[in-house]
Design an enzyme around this catalytic site. Structure first.
Site, PDB file in Angstrom:
ATOM      1  CB  CYS A  60      -0.954  -0.006   1.184  1.00 41.75           C
ATOM      2  SG  CYS A  60      -2.103  -1.374   1.088  1.00 41.75           S
ATOM      3  CG  HIS A  75      -3.334   3.345   2.120  1.00 46.94           C
ATOM      4  ND1 HIS A  75      -3.668   3.000   0.826  1.00 46.94           N
ATOM      5  CD2 HIS A  75      -3.430   2.196   2.856  1.00 46.94           C
ATOM      6  CE1 HIS A  75      -3.944   1.705   0.791  1.00 46.94           C
ATOM      7  NE2 HIS A  75      -3.810   1.201   2.005  1.00 46.94           N
ATOM      8  CG  ASN A 121      -6.624  -0.948   0.677  1.00 46.18           C
ATOM      9  OD1 ASN A 121      -5.902  -0.448  -0.187  1.00 46.18           O
ATOM     10  ND2 ASN A 121      -6.165  -1.434   1.813  1.00 46.18           N
TER      11      ASN A 121
HETATM   12  O1  UT7 Z   1      -3.986  -1.305   3.383  1.00 45.80           O
HETATM   13  C1  UT7 Z   1      -2.973  -2.049   3.950  1.00 45.80           C
HETATM   14  C2  UT7 Z   1      -3.067  -2.081   5.409  1.00 45.80           C
HETATM   15  N1  UT7 Z   1      -4.314  -2.648   5.852  1.00 45.80           N
HETATM   16  C3  UT7 Z   1      -5.050  -1.991   6.744  1.00 45.80           C
HETATM   17  O2  UT7 Z   1      -4.716  -0.888   7.105  1.00 45.80           O
HETATM   18  C4  UT7 Z   1      -6.247  -2.700   7.343  1.00 45.80           C
HETATM   19  C5  UT7 Z   1      -6.226  -2.602   8.852  1.00 45.80           C
HETATM   20  N2  UT7 Z   1      -7.279  -3.359   9.505  1.00 45.80           N
HETATM   21  C6  UT7 Z   1      -8.596  -3.046   9.393  1.00 45.80           C
HETATM   22  O3  UT7 Z   1      -8.970  -2.163   8.657  1.00 45.80           O
HETATM   23  C7  UT7 Z   1      -9.578  -3.785  10.252  1.00 45.80           C
HETATM   24  O4  UT7 Z   1      -8.884  -4.543  11.215  1.00 45.80           O
HETATM   25  C8  UT7 Z   1     -10.548  -4.706   9.459  1.00 45.80           C
HETATM   26  C9  UT7 Z   1     -11.508  -3.890   8.640  1.00 45.80           C
HETATM   27  C10 UT7 Z   1      -9.740  -5.632   8.563  1.00 45.80           C
HETATM   28  C11 UT7 Z   1     -11.373  -5.556  10.449  1.00 45.80           C
HETATM   29  O5  UT7 Z   1     -12.051  -4.698  11.348  1.00 45.80           O
HETATM   30  P1  UT7 Z   1     -11.980  -4.965  12.916  1.00 45.80           P
HETATM   31  O6  UT7 Z   1     -12.823  -3.962  13.544  1.00 45.80           O
HETATM   32  O7  UT7 Z   1     -10.530  -5.015  13.296  1.00 45.80           O
HETATM   33  O8  UT7 Z   1     -12.668  -6.377  13.037  1.00 45.80           O
HETATM   34  P2  UT7 Z   1     -12.104  -7.738  13.641  1.00 45.80           P
HETATM   35  O9  UT7 Z   1     -11.149  -8.379  12.693  1.00 45.80           O
HETATM   36  O10 UT7 Z   1     -11.660  -7.523  15.057  1.00 45.80           O
HETATM   37  O11 UT7 Z   1     -13.441  -8.559  13.721  1.00 45.80           O
HETATM   38  C12 UT7 Z   1     -14.522  -8.183  14.567  1.00 45.80           C
HETATM   39  C13 UT7 Z   1     -15.664  -9.146  14.313  1.00 45.80           C
HETATM   40  C14 UT7 Z   1     -15.242 -10.612  14.298  1.00 45.80           C
HETATM   41  O12 UT7 Z   1     -16.275 -11.384  14.851  1.00 45.80           O
HETATM   42  P3  UT7 Z   1     -16.210 -11.889  16.382  1.00 45.80           P
HETATM   43  O13 UT7 Z   1     -14.942 -12.702  16.495  1.00 45.80           O
HETATM   44  O14 UT7 Z   1     -16.151 -10.633  17.205  1.00 45.80           O
HETATM   45  O15 UT7 Z   1     -17.461 -12.673  16.537  1.00 45.80           O
HETATM   46  C15 UT7 Z   1     -15.113 -10.924  12.836  1.00 45.80           C
HETATM   47  O16 UT7 Z   1     -15.315 -12.298  12.560  1.00 45.80           O
HETATM   48  O17 UT7 Z   1     -16.207  -8.878  13.004  1.00 45.80           O
HETATM   49  C16 UT7 Z   1     -16.234 -10.096  12.256  1.00 45.80           C
HETATM   50  N3  UT7 Z   1     -16.050  -9.768  10.848  1.00 45.80           N
HETATM   51  C17 UT7 Z   1     -17.071  -9.509  10.039  1.00 45.80           C
HETATM   52  N4  UT7 Z   1     -18.397  -9.469  10.233  1.00 45.80           N
HETATM   53  C18 UT7 Z   1     -19.150  -9.154   9.193  1.00 45.80           C
HETATM   54  C19 UT7 Z   1     -14.895  -9.658  10.175  1.00 45.80           C
HETATM   55  N5  UT7 Z   1     -15.153  -9.325   8.898  1.00 45.80           N
HETATM   56  C20 UT7 Z   1     -16.494  -9.229   8.783  1.00 45.80           C
HETATM   57  C21 UT7 Z   1     -17.346  -8.916   7.728  1.00 45.80           C
HETATM   58  N6  UT7 Z   1     -18.676  -8.877   7.966  1.00 45.80           N
HETATM   59  N7  UT7 Z   1     -16.896  -8.626   6.484  1.00 45.80           N
END
Ligand code: UT7
Length: 329
Positions: free
Chosen positions: A116, A256, A286
């Site tokens: 990125c 970004h 992204n």
């Molecule tokens: O560009 C290069 C660098 N990349 C980034 O900067 C990305 C950085 N990370 C992020 O943007 C975020 O961490 C994500 C968008 C990838 C994920 O968001 P989060 O708030 O960190 O969610 P999480 O991974 O902690 O997941 C929270 C919950 C989980 O469920 P439980 O375990 O709490 O029951 C996930 O399974 O949300 C669930 N989940 C979803 N639910 C519905 C994860 N993805 C989804 C989804 N739809 N698409």
């Protein structure tokens, strides 16, 4: 003689026609428009469909537009750098394919891989050739076809990424316009949180790598999120301080576009009002190396000569950085 800087003298961009909405993703994986919107800010992303369509398609369209807008003959271009992690092939570099397709015959061309942060790293690299006085017209492209490495059964990644990108023309300036400062960082300890495991020389393609879905992106989102916020805030704050720039001196921050919550956190922690932060993540998701040039293209008509911009990005590697640009037109 006054110092030579690399002025950005034009922007071209391209996103494929097909729009993948949150609603369509709801039919592919267990997710919801509400979750995607509140957790990422993304509403839709563009996808390059069709057989044998590589990221070069995006680069070619962006460069054609750039050459036309800047009234530049392809023969004048001396260097093409293509930042991407989704090249058409492992080699030859996609920069060569783009140059060949648009009639750039007098340039040397190479790809640069920094996930990125690719466009940011490539912009600094291209600028150095201008600053050295050895090159007068350099094209820097940032684009990715993320859909080629996304697992559309993995809801943690498939909702985030899209295809698209853009290109800028760099030319010498001696009036203090252009790329004025760059600050780049890398930390290989980040390799465990964001990667595409197979397809390189350590894990070449095999039946096993395909069956194990190792040609797709893996991301452990939370640590990447935290590192992105602290990394970008750190370089933005430092590059402003060492150039004696306050928030009032900056026209736009160009971050970004990985997650709306990351952008808001960086803006808050660096005391930047969101009104001066470019945001188009809702439209494209992204696009990896494509996000920064897509922002420049979307805001081009609002930018004025002399505007101070701070570009910043964070990505796989980890890689990150910030660039201070004084807009040239
Ligand atoms: O560009 C290069 C660098 N990349 C980034 O900067 C990305 C950085 N990370 C992020 O943007 C975020 O961490 C994500 C968008 C990838 C994920 O968001 P989060 O708030 O960190 O969610 P999480 O991974 O902690 O997941 C929270 C919950 C989980 O469920 P439980 O375990 O709490 O029951 C996930 O399974 O949300 C669930 N989940 C979803 N639910 C519905 C994860 N993805 C989804 C989804 N739809 N698409």
């Amino acid at each position: 003689m006054s110092k030579i800087h690399a002025a950005i003298t034009g922007v071209g961009s391209y996103v494929p026609e097909y729009v993948l909405t949150n609603q369509e993703l709801e039919t592919l994986v267990e997710t919801s428009d509400e979750w995607i919107t509140t957790r990422t800010g993304i509403k839709e992303r563009h996808i390059l469909k069709g057989e044998n369509q590589g990221v070069s398609v995006i680069g070619i369209e962006a460069v054609k537009q750039l050459l036309e807008k800047t009234n530049t003959d392809p023969s004048e271009i001396e260097l093409v750098i293509f930042a991407t992690v989704t090249p058409d092939m492992m080699f030859p570099d996609t920069a060569n394919l783009v140059a060949d397709a648009v009639g750039i015959k007098n340039a040397f061309c190479f790809d640069l891989s920094a996930a990125c942060s690719g466009f940011l790293y490539a912009l600094t690299t291209g600028a150095k050739f201008i600053e050295a006085g050895t090159h007068k017209k350099v094209i820097v492209i940032g684009a990715d076809k993320m859909s080629s490495i996304i697992d559309y059964t993995d809801r943690t990644t498939c909702v985030i990424f899209g295809d698209g990108g853009g290109a800028v023309l760099l030319e010498p300036d001696t009036e203090g316009l252009g790329v004025l400062d760059s600050l780049h960082k890398s930390d290989g300890a980040g390799q465990h949180y964001l990667y595409q495991k197979a397809g390189g020389s350590r894990y070449p393609a095999s039946v096993e790598t395909v069956q194990n879905r190792e040609h797709f992106i893996f991301q452990n989102g939370k640590p990447v999120f935290k590192a992105a916020v602290s990394g970008m805030t750190d370089v933005v704050t430092k590059i402003m301080a060492r150039n004696q720039l306050g928030v009032d001196d900056i026209a736009w921050m160009v971050p970004h576009q990985a997650n709306m919550r990351i952008i808001e956190s960086v803006s808050k922690m660096s005391d930047f009002p969101m009104e001066k932060v470019m945001v188009n993540i809702h439209k494209y998701g992204n696009t990896t190396a494509g996000t920064l040039p897509l922002c420049l293209a979307d805001w081009e008509s609002q930018l004025k000569k002399g505007d101070n911009l701070i570009l910043t990005a964070f990505g796989g590697g980890f890689t990150w950085g910030a660039i201070y640009v004084k807009w040239a037109y």
